[in-house]
Scaffold this active site. Structure first.
Site, short mmCIF file in Angstrom:
data_model
loop_
_atom_site.label_atom_id
_atom_site.label_comp_id
_atom_site.label_asym_id
_atom_site.label_seq_id
_atom_site.Cartn_x
_atom_site.Cartn_y
_atom_site.Cartn_z
CG ASP A 115 -2.29 0.36 1.00
OD1 ASP A 115 -2.52 1.47 0.48
OD2 ASP A 115 -3.18 -0.44 1.32
CG ASP A 219 -4.92 5.33 0.90
OD1 ASP A 219 -5.74 4.43 1.11
OD2 ASP A 219 -4.94 6.44 1.47
CD GLU A 273 -9.12 3.99 -1.74
OE1 GLU A 273 -10.08 3.66 -1.04
OE2 GLU A 273 -8.23 4.75 -1.33
CG HIS A 343 -9.01 -1.93 4.30
ND1 HIS A 343 -8.67 -1.97 2.97
CD2 HIS A 343 -8.75 -0.68 4.71
CE1 HIS A 343 -8.20 -0.79 2.61
NE2 HIS A 343 -8.24 0.01 3.65
CG ASP A 344 -11.60 1.25 3.21
OD1 ASP A 344 -11.17 1.24 4.38
OD2 ASP A 344 -10.94 1.72 2.25
C1 GLC Z 1 -8.36 4.68 1.81
C2 GLC Z 1 -8.16 3.50 2.70
C3 GLC Z 1 -8.89 3.76 3.98
C4 GLC Z 1 -8.30 5.00 4.62
C5 GLC Z 1 -8.30 6.19 3.66
C6 GLC Z 1 -7.41 7.29 4.13
O1 GLC Z 1 -9.67 4.86 1.45
O2 GLC Z 1 -8.57 2.33 2.06
O3 GLC Z 1 -8.84 2.67 4.85
O4 GLC Z 1 -9.02 5.35 5.76
O5 GLC Z 1 -7.83 5.83 2.39
O6 GLC Z 1 -6.06 6.92 4.03
#
Ligand code: GLC
Ligand code: CA
Length: 574
Positions: A115, A219, A273, A343-344
């Site tokens: 990540d 991310d 992402e 995980h979200d």
């Molecule tokens: C992404 C991650 C999440 C995190 C956010 C801020 O969406 O997947 O878990 O809280 O970024 O870094």
């Protein structure tokens, strides 16, 4: 009850010839290290725990791992707030442990994607400590500092909101200015307009590449560039300002620079992402010769059954299919990502069906088929392969910063809505995906012998790896079979996609074709019997290759009856 589906309206069709890159053949497994395996009984998952489970991952058939952050962090957002990009969080182990882990992965033919969280750092990162100390510090411009607004200068510089509720700005008395944080105030946004920041990111990527990583999951990468002048936003509560930083045009130049000086120099995979990226605009950022992202994790699918990303609503299958299928139909040089969980996101079987019903196993397997037979790089999130479900938590058992903030905001501003908030969070909270991995029926679920950092789902007594390994008809063994099938089949990986009955609200029906081979995939998303009148697919006589029932119809015929959540794959030559 059974319903008859309408005759074909049109066929949605995709393309087939694609350039080869390793990630297009890969099946990913996402590890959320805090909840995967605790090796030293402090209740927290760690790297040595992952090392213990490498054979499990290998035997599942996985060929790449996406590891959620393991870097040094004060843990405000479970590691998505990094205070040292070059070292490991001591709760998880050491750099030596990490080296042993990557060696173990590579020895098993499994790639490692780390990540990369570089929209923001932790406020405890040395850059930020320097930056906040004075206006003329060399690190000042690493972050986004502004004077307050309003007559007295006591208001935030603009009206943008943090994704974790409240203003996206925090006042800092040291220099009497405000800094931007699109997430928590302990996650200050980096200033990508500063070439020194981009250079730091390039150096960090190269550092890990030299240590052997195979790529990065970037991310919230579509947030990195902010519009000049930081104008006020329109937008709704919690997403105000979006139009000024989601896919802001300078992002392309930034990504191309990092790619030219790092990513493209390695045989890497860069997956972003990508909030704001959907099949309609994907080409502007993932087209192969752009050298920006190799592929994107879209949010479109996760919004089909969530209003404003937060409030659960009923899943409408035609909309769901339209999103999946539109990615299948992109030009050959735009590679899709396939995922239901991370995980979200809440657990897929709790979200897309009845995870408590008698057909829950069939449901988990049907979802597996619907995901793993499409074109793109699939991701399986830890526990998905055994059909882990959402977890029922009391308000004080939520651990995620976002959940805690939501409850705090509701208690402060809308106290009568607390029961509604509890109901919503049971379905929506990110905590649902973060409960510890269920390895066995033991009290610590084989995750840890000590009190775990987060509650374990009591259903580990009957949903766990150990039991499922022994049961030939388990969800886990089904995943293994399906993964093996995909790993060895070019048609499933690269075949042309054609969808049938796109408006049908119960069934997802499509074919995959390559050279003379064809597969016909039919998934019943409903917990009831559904009839298919499949005259449009001239595949009479196609043979069953895989299904989630022990006795599905052996040969494909025009009229077929699908049982609750039944999913079938037929094969023929064309
Ligand atoms: C992404 C991650 C999440 C995190 C956010 C801020 O969406 O997947 O878990 O809280 O970024 O870094
Ligand atoms: Ca531990």
């Amino acid at each position: 009850m059974s319903i008859n589906i309408e005759k074909k309206k049109n066929i949605v069709q995709g393309n087939c010839s694609v350039k080869t890159r390793w990630y297009k053949d890969a099946i990913f497994y996402q590890i959320y290290p805090r909840s995967f395996q605790d090796s030293n009984n402090d209740g927290i998952g760690d790297i040595r725990g992952i090392i213990q489970r490498l054979d499990y991952i290998k035997e599942l058939g996985i060929t790449a791992v996406w590891l959620s952050p393991v870097y040094k962090t004060p843990n405000d957002d479970n590691g998505y707030d990094i205070s040292d990009y070059r070292d490991i969080n001591p709760e998880f182990g050491t750099l030596e442990d990490w080296k042993e882990m990557i060696k173990g992965l590579h020895e098993r033919g499994i790639r490692l994607v780390m990540d990369l969280v570089v929209n923001h750092t932790s406020d405890e990162h040395n850059w930020f400590c320097e930056s906040r100390s004075s206006k003329d510090n060399p690190y000042r411009d690493y972050y986004i500092w502004r004077k307050g607004s309003g007559n007295d200068g006591k208001k935030p510089p603009n009206n943008w909101t943090s994704r974790f509720t409240g203003s996206a700005w925090k006042y800092d008395s040291v220099t009497d200015e405000w800094y931007l944080h699109l997430f928590s105030e302990k996650q200050p946004d980096l200033n990508w307009a500063n070439p020194k920041v981009r250079k730091e990111v390039i150096d960090i990527c190269n550092y890990w590449f030299e240590l052997g990583v195979d790529g990065f999951r970037c991310d919230v990468i579509t947030y990195i560039s902010k519009a000049d002048g930081l104008p006020d936003g329109k937008g709704r509560f919690a997403v105000r300002g979006d139009e000024h930083f989601v896919l802001e045009p300078k992002i392309h130049q930034y990504l191309q620079e990092v790619s030219a000086k790092s990513w493209s120099n390695y045989d890497s995979m860069i997956v972003g992402e990508a909030i704001g990226v959907n099949a309609e605009n994907a080409e502007i950022i993932i087209k192969e010769d752009l050298n920006e992202l190799d592929t994107a994790i879209t949010f479109a699918l996760s919004e089909v059954d969530m209003f404003a990303g937060l409030i659960p609503k009923k899943l409408k299958l035609p909309k769901f299919k339209k999103i999946q299928s539109s990615w299948q139909c992109l030009p050959n040089d735009c590679w899709p990502t396939l995922y239901y969980e991370n995980h979200d996101q809440p657990r897929s079987i709790s979200r897309y069906g009845n995870a408590d019903g008698i057909y829950k196993k069939e449901l988990a397997k049907m979802l597996a088929i619907s995901l793993l037979t499409l074109k793109g790089t699939p991701y399986i999130y830890q526990g998905q392969e055994i059909g882990m479900t959402n977890i029922r938590l009391e308000e004080n058992e939520y651990m995620d910063i976002m959940s805690i903030r939501v409850f705090r905001a509701v208690r402060k501003y809308f106290p009568p809505l607390i029961l509604v908030a509890k109901k919503i969070m049971r379905k929506r909270a990110r905590d649902n995906a973060r409960s510890p991995m269920q390895w066995s029926a033991e009290s610590g679920a084989g995750f840890s012998n000590e009190t775990p950092w987060m509650k374990i789902n009591p259903n580990h007594a009957f949903v766990n790896v150990e039991m499922q390994l022994k049961n030939p008809s388990s969800v886990l063994n089904f995943y293994k079979k399906l993964i093996e099938f995909r790993n060895n089949d070019e048609t499933i990986k690269y075949g042309e996609f054609k969808e049938y009955f796109p408006r049908n609200s119960s069934l997802y029906v499509f074919t995959r074709e390559l050279k003379k081979q064809r597969y016909i995939v039919i998934c019943n998303f409903k917990e009831k019997v559904v009839n298919l009148n499949a005259i449009d697919i001239s595949a009479r006589g196609a043979k069953l290759v895989l299904s989630n029932y022990p006795n599905s119809q052996e040969t494909f015929t025009d009229g077929m009856t699908l049982r609750p959540y039944e999913a079938v794959i037929y094969h023929d030559y064309i």
